[in-house]
Design an enzyme around this catalytic site. Structure first.
Site, PDB file in Angstrom:
ATOM      1  N   TRP A 127       0.867  -1.187   0.000  1.00 47.85           N
ATOM      2  CA  TRP A 127       0.000   0.000   0.000  1.00 47.85           C
ATOM      3  C   TRP A 127       0.906   1.240   0.000  1.00 47.85           C
ATOM      4  CZ3 TRP A 127      -1.982   2.879   4.697  1.00 47.85           C
ATOM      5  CH2 TRP A 127      -3.032   3.741   4.360  1.00 47.85           C
ATOM      6  N   ASP A 208      -0.417  -5.645   9.298  1.00 41.19           N
ATOM      7  CA  ASP A 208      -1.474  -4.694   8.923  1.00 41.19           C
ATOM      8  C   ASP A 208      -2.688  -5.521   8.512  1.00 41.19           C
ATOM      9  OD1 ASP A 208      -3.112  -2.734   7.900  1.00 41.19           O
ATOM     10  OD2 ASP A 208      -1.647  -1.904   6.488  1.00 41.19           O
ATOM     11  N   ALA A 210      -6.394  -4.950   7.549  1.00 43.87           N
ATOM     12  CA  ALA A 210      -7.389  -3.918   7.230  1.00 43.87           C
ATOM     13  C   ALA A 210      -8.635  -4.501   6.572  1.00 43.87           C
ATOM     14  CB  ALA A 210      -6.765  -2.871   6.309  1.00 43.87           C
ATOM     15  N   LYS A 243     -13.273  -0.891   6.727  1.00 44.81           N
ATOM     16  CA  LYS A 243     -13.843  -1.696   5.646  1.00 44.81           C
ATOM     17  C   LYS A 243     -14.871  -2.690   6.188  1.00 44.81           C
ATOM     18  CE  LYS A 243     -10.269   0.243   3.733  1.00 44.81           C
ATOM     19  NZ  LYS A 243      -9.728   0.768   2.526  1.00 44.81           N
TER      20      LYS A 243
END
Ligand code: LMR
Length: 394
Positions: A127, A208, A210, A243
């Site tokens: 990202w 991470d 997400a 999300k």
């Protein structure tokens, strides 16, 4: 003073929002920013979120400060959701943060406080905001290979070869599930090998996570993160609720620091609280409170899980129909990876020029590296995209 400022480069993902908005074509297709859209193109407020907000409005009688770490009930609920007992609770320090980006930022600041010389290893690609924040903080970074452009799967041999270069105390950033931007993910056996290698190298993982619930399911998507947490003396986990709860603009996230023991956890907690105080004092509460209400109320939780599963299956169906359409058009399995990838994204493998061509000729917007947001499609636009991909020569 302000005359000394230089222009900053626009964030490539966020710039697509404006470019798409300004395109007058009626049949344009937005596969840019990682936001879920239902088949009508709406990013809905989830049912359980609406209900929780209504209950909160009825019952909340103060908006005074919480603690610097946020409401402890939020941390408990999220730790349960993500780690499900993989690590003793008294080893985990945690703070609420403004979204997953806030958790990443605070994680990096904690690393900089504890080990300013540590190198942070990032998958290539990752990202784009990961390297951007690291550079801004003046930290060292390195890359490990991740994506095989030919198969559009994980370049596992390259990844393992590069991670051998990790030195004791270095931090390795891993995507817990649904890799952004590629959509290609490690399988369980590969995760076990990565964990064994990183342990042997003395690395500190930074996970991470997400997109929990967007890949293979809420539990399946957390298995790698749980294995990391259980396997290391220390690790950091940055989680986002943007999300899977659809609370993007509420900025709701959690940073966990798993410490060696309860004594080190206390110091880690004090440092996380300190960092929150320096950066914004108290973290945002509204989204965190909604998430806590949902996770701790069996009825709301069941409704949320059911809707999240609808979202996941919708994206999976879109993957399958896009892969089938591409197979029909090319009479080959060249694009079979689209159905194998998981999460919101797939890197389709088009060149920047081909991405530009799809935008100019068909009004199809994806990130320049050919990352597309699968959720931006619907049954009607799948064949249009498939045609455009084939016509571009990708
Ligand atoms: C994305 O990658 O598109 C999302 O995580 C949104 C963002 O902030 O970049």
């Amino acid at each position: 003073m302000l005359e000394h400022l230089k222009d900053q480069p626009a964030d490539k993902i966020l710039a697509l929002i404006a470019a798409f908005r300004d395109d007058p074509r009626k049949d344009k297709i937005d596969l840019g920013v990682g936001v879920y859209k239902d088949p009508t193109g709406l990013t809905p407020v989830m049912r359980a979120v609406k209900t929780a907000e209504y209950k909160l409005w009825q019952t909340q009688d103060t908006k005074t400060y919480t603690g610097l770490a946020g409401d402890p009930a939020f941390a408990d609920a999220m730790i349960g959701l993500i780690l499900k007992g993989a690590v003793a609770r008294d080893r985990i320090a945690a703070v609420a943060t403004p979204g997953g980006t806030g958790a990443i930022r605070q994680a990096l600041e904690l690393i900089r406080l504890a080990a300013p010389e540590a190198t942070v290893w990032l998958s290539n690609p990752t990202w784009p905001n990961h390297p951007s924040i690291i550079k801004y903080l003046g930290m060292k970074s390195a890359e490990y290979r991740y994506f095989d452009e030919a198969s559009r799967d994980v370049d596992f041999a390259g990844l393992m070869a590069d991670l051998v270069g990790v030195r004791a105390g270095d931090v390795v950033l891993l995507h817990g599930c649904c890799h952004n931007p590629t959509g290609a993910n490690l399988n369980a056996a590969q995760w076990a090998e990565v964990i064994a290698l990183l342990k042997a190298r003395g690395a500190v993982p930074l996970v991470d996570i997400a997109y929990q619930g967007f890949g293979d399911g809420l539990d399946a998507d957390a298995l790698a993160t749980r294995a990391v947490a259980a396997g290391f003396d220390e690790c950091l986990i940055a989680a986002s609720c943007s999300k899977n709860f659809g609370v993007y603009r509420e900025r709701t996230g959690l940073l966990m620091a798993v410490a060696r023991d309860a004594k080190e956890q206390k110091t880690a907690q004090a440092n996380l609280n300190f960092l929150n105080r320096q950066n914004y004092s108290f973290p945002p509460d509204h989204g965190a409170r909604i998430v806590t209400m949902i996770l701790t109320d069996p009825e709301l939780r069941a409704d949320w899980e059911a809707e999240l599963e609808e979202v996941r299956l919708n994206m999976l169906t879109l993957r399958q129909s896009l892969a089938a359409e591409l197979q029909r058009l090319t009479n080959s399995d060249r694009f079979g990876f689209v159905a194998q990838h998981r999460g919101m994204f797939s890197r389709i493998g088009a060149t920047p020029a081909q991405v530009e061509q799809m935008r100019a000729e068909h009004g199809i917007y994806m990130v320049g590296d050919s990352r597309m947001n699968i959720a931006g499609l619907n049954a009607a636009t799948v064949p249009i995209l498939a045609q455009a991909i084939v016509a571009s020569g990708a």
